[in-house]
Motif scaffolding. Structure first.
Motif: not given
Length: 302
Positions: A188-203
């Motif tokens: 469900m609406y997952p965080v997947i990438s850890m790379s900007p600009p897609v990443a959720h930087m807080g996670s």
């Protein structure tokens, strides 16, 4: 009234959806969690629907509705940016819904930013191993154990779906010999990438730290870890998600498609972030019915 909602209400009235027990995840002692782990001081904190400061991971067990038992189980990972757990909306409510469908649900309370990677991965993989090793006790089939997660919990669930054999996810006990591969995943609406600009930087910062090495960022960008053994996956997101862009689900779906892994992607026009099971979000509020169809089509429920 929607069929799944009516079923949930009827079962709630008979007590069939009640949480039956809470299981300590690491009966032999919690692993140290890796190089970033620090001692979490004080008790767990419960703030409205949120749990934080987790140091003792657990599984809350929600048995399948007695008249609809399917033999399927799901380990649920609530979201919260790896800083807290949205335990009610993205844990308890999902578990009640799954129970009404005949699925035995396990809500995972996992370690967070006080530990960082790989502690959450250790917890979710150990949870899957524990459920699989005790499948007979819970009335589930060992080859029908899935994982579900929302937001950062979706990242953790996707981690289980891609990194189930990774050495950093092992706990150092006898259960390491049990397969941790989930048989399906619901993200469900997952965080997947850890790379900007897609990443959720807080996670990313909560899980990997402010100075994460490139190889760790690569490892935990889960679209890059998909392979042929990644299980069938359902992805649900909203186009107007302003916190975790829908590109996360799209990247994962594209990687699944390249690897020839069965997958479905549902992107709704509106629903924002953290839609959970709330009404009033247009067609996005119908996602439980669509997910139920997906589970039934895969012969995971009756």
């Amino acid at each position: 009234m929607k069929s799944w909602t009516l079923a949930a209400l009827l079962l709630a009235a008979t007590g069939a959806l009640a949480q039956s027990s809470v299981v300590t995840l690491w009966a032999g002692g919690v692993p140290d969690g890796g190089p970033r782990a620090k001692r979490v001081s004080g008790p767990e904190r419960l703030d409205d629907e949120r749990i934080s400061n987790v140091s003792l991971p657990t599984l809350a067990v929600y048995p399948a509705a007695y008249d609809r038992q399917s033999g399927t189980a799901v380990v649920i990972c609530p979201g919260g940016g790896y800083e807290f757990l949205s335990y009610t909306r993205e844990g308890h409510q999902y578990a009640q819904w799954l129970s009404s469908l005949g699925v035995t649900a396990f809500v995972l309370k996992y370690r967070l930013s006080g530990y960082g990677h790989p502690a959450p991965l250790q917890d979710v993989l150990h949870a899957i191993r524990l459920v699989r090793s005790q499948a007979g006790k819970y009335g589930v089939a060992p080859d029908r154990i899935g994982v579900m997660g929302s937001s950062a919990g979706g990242h953790l669930a996707a981690s289980a779906a891609t990194l189930f054999n990774h050495p950093s996810g092992r706990g150092g006990d006898a259960l390491d010999a049990v397969s941790a591969r989930p048989d399906f995943a619901m993200l469900m609406y997952p965080v997947i990438s850890m790379s900007p600009p897609v990443a959720h930087m807080g996670s990313r910062q909560a899980l990997l730290g402010a100075e994460a090495p490139p190889e760790l960022v690569e490892l935990m960008s889960l679209d890059k870890q998909v392979g042929a053994a990644t299980p069938p996956t359902l992805l649900i997101h909203s186009q107007d998600d302003g916190l975790v862009p829908a590109d996360n689900s799209i990247l994962f779906f594209q990687a699944l498609t390249r690897a020839r892994v069965p997958a479905e992607l549902m992107i709704f026009e509106r629903g924002g972030h953290g839609m959970a099971m709330r009404a009033g979000q247009g067609t996005a509020s119908n996602w439980p019915r669509r997910a139920e169809e997906w589970l039934r089509d895969r012969k995971l429920i009756q």
